[in-house]
Write an enzyme that holds these catalytic residues in place. Sequence first.
Site, mmCIF file in Angstrom:
data_model
loop_
_atom_site.group_PDB
_atom_site.id
_atom_site.type_symbol
_atom_site.label_atom_id
_atom_site.label_comp_id
_atom_site.label_asym_id
_atom_site.label_seq_id
_atom_site.Cartn_x
_atom_site.Cartn_y
_atom_site.Cartn_z
ATOM 1 N N LYS A 99 105.274 66.383 3.427
ATOM 2 C CA LYS A 99 104.023 66.042 2.165
ATOM 3 C C LYS A 99 102.748 66.158 2.561
ATOM 4 C CE LYS A 99 106.221 64.448 -1.296
ATOM 5 N NZ LYS A 99 106.925 64.002 -0.533
ATOM 6 N N ARG A 129 106.290 64.253 -10.457
ATOM 7 C CA ARG A 129 107.253 63.690 -9.603
ATOM 8 C C ARG A 129 108.447 63.327 -11.053
ATOM 9 N NH1 ARG A 129 104.987 60.291 -4.574
ATOM 10 N NH2 ARG A 129 107.010 59.475 -4.033
ATOM 11 N N ARG A 189 107.848 55.515 10.350
ATOM 12 C CA ARG A 189 106.582 55.454 9.975
ATOM 13 C C ARG A 189 106.463 54.069 9.996
ATOM 14 N NH1 ARG A 189 105.916 58.610 4.691
ATOM 15 N NH2 ARG A 189 106.744 57.188 3.428
ATOM 16 N N ARG A 211 104.486 50.400 6.169
ATOM 17 C CA ARG A 211 104.539 50.155 3.948
ATOM 18 C C ARG A 211 105.698 49.544 3.357
ATOM 19 N NH1 ARG A 211 103.583 56.355 2.336
ATOM 20 N NH2 ARG A 211 104.961 55.450 0.462
ATOM 21 N N ARG A 235 114.065 54.789 -3.061
ATOM 22 C CA ARG A 235 113.340 56.309 -3.758
ATOM 23 C C ARG A 235 113.438 56.846 -3.526
ATOM 24 N NH1 ARG A 235 109.596 55.123 0.904
ATOM 25 N NH2 ARG A 235 107.991 56.602 0.587
HETATM 26 P P1 AMP Z 1 104.869 57.559 -2.010
HETATM 27 O O1 AMP Z 1 103.597 57.662 -0.905
HETATM 28 O O2 AMP Z 1 104.102 59.553 -2.265
HETATM 29 O O3 AMP Z 1 105.639 57.995 -1.467
HETATM 30 O O4 AMP Z 1 104.174 56.744 -3.395
HETATM 31 C C1 AMP Z 1 104.848 55.516 -3.187
HETATM 32 C C2 AMP Z 1 105.104 54.911 -4.363
HETATM 33 O O5 AMP Z 1 104.381 55.443 -5.486
HETATM 34 C C3 AMP Z 1 106.259 55.581 -4.726
HETATM 35 O O6 AMP Z 1 107.507 54.787 -4.604
HETATM 36 C C4 AMP Z 1 106.006 55.180 -6.831
HETATM 37 O O7 AMP Z 1 106.875 53.819 -6.915
HETATM 38 C C5 AMP Z 1 104.332 54.961 -6.529
HETATM 39 N N1 AMP Z 1 104.001 56.614 -7.317
HETATM 40 C C6 AMP Z 1 103.456 57.365 -6.130
HETATM 41 N N2 AMP Z 1 103.099 58.598 -6.810
HETATM 42 C C7 AMP Z 1 103.720 58.741 -8.342
HETATM 43 C C8 AMP Z 1 104.539 59.378 -9.149
HETATM 44 N N3 AMP Z 1 103.364 60.602 -9.393
HETATM 45 N N4 AMP Z 1 104.911 58.481 -10.401
HETATM 46 C C9 AMP Z 1 105.396 57.987 -10.315
HETATM 47 N N5 AMP Z 1 105.043 56.926 -8.929
HETATM 48 C C10 AMP Z 1 104.791 57.139 -8.356
#
Ligand code: AMP
Length: 234
Positions: free
Chosen positions: A29, A104, A144, A177, A188
């Site tokens: 994404k 999400r 990554r 990360r 996740r």
């Molecule tokens: P990402 O970089 O999109 O994989 O997000 C990393 C982490 O941020 C996720 O595992 C969640 O803990 C938090 N996070 C990101 N976007 C959301 C969302 N829309 N709702 C809830 N938690 C989020």
Amino acid sequence: MNTPATSVADYASRAVGPIILLGAPGAGKGTQAKQIVERYGVPQISTGDLLRENVKLGTELGKKAKAVMDSGKLVSDDLVCDMVAERLSRPDCARGCILDGFPRTVGQAEWLDGFLAARGSKLPLRVIKITVDYNKLLKRLTGRRTCPVCGTIYNMYTNPPKVDEICDREGAKLIFRKDDSEEAIGTRLKAYDNDTLPLSDYYRQRGILTEISGDSEPEQVTNELFRALDKVSI
Ligand code: AMP
């Protein structure tokens, strides 16, 4: 209604509307969102990036979100929606934006519908879901690395930097990360199955979901994505 775009400048001046990118962690994404930014000139709103920025700055939101994020679970809808409301209210979102990692949960999707309706937004919402084979996702997530300066995303297996662990552009040491550890990845992906997959049905029923395969090379996925976005005239 927009007439078909004939040049890059044309794409970058037309109304685009909010584009939601759905897909499991590691589906690409973030990488694809950057291509949409370049072509259509609308900002990428990555809730993961915004939250990580808050953690780095030590804000109240960052303090509340940090432990949840490190474990791979989802931050509460309230916190995330408030953060997105502030970001969507900025002038650079007037022609549209790319929502990367938001919504999400169905709760967040319902909140977004209400938010856009309350603002009288006439621009159509479009949803692109990028699907990727499970084993490929695992490889992408464990491999990554991200440049802390320019945000370029590398993969140690499929797209490594020229010098090990160093960004080609910035010369900065790449970061791994915390939530890309195997344990957090499992959490996740489970959160994705439980909370985010039902969103596909939510948007499919409204006829605004396009599914594309994210298994091929990034450039091929980008072409398919552009085809899907250009098909809908607004
Ligand atoms: P990402 O970089 O999109 O994989 O997000 C990393 C982490 O941020 C996720 O595992 C969640 O803990 C938090 N996070 C990101 N976007 C959301 C969302 N829309 N709702 C809830 N938690 C989020």
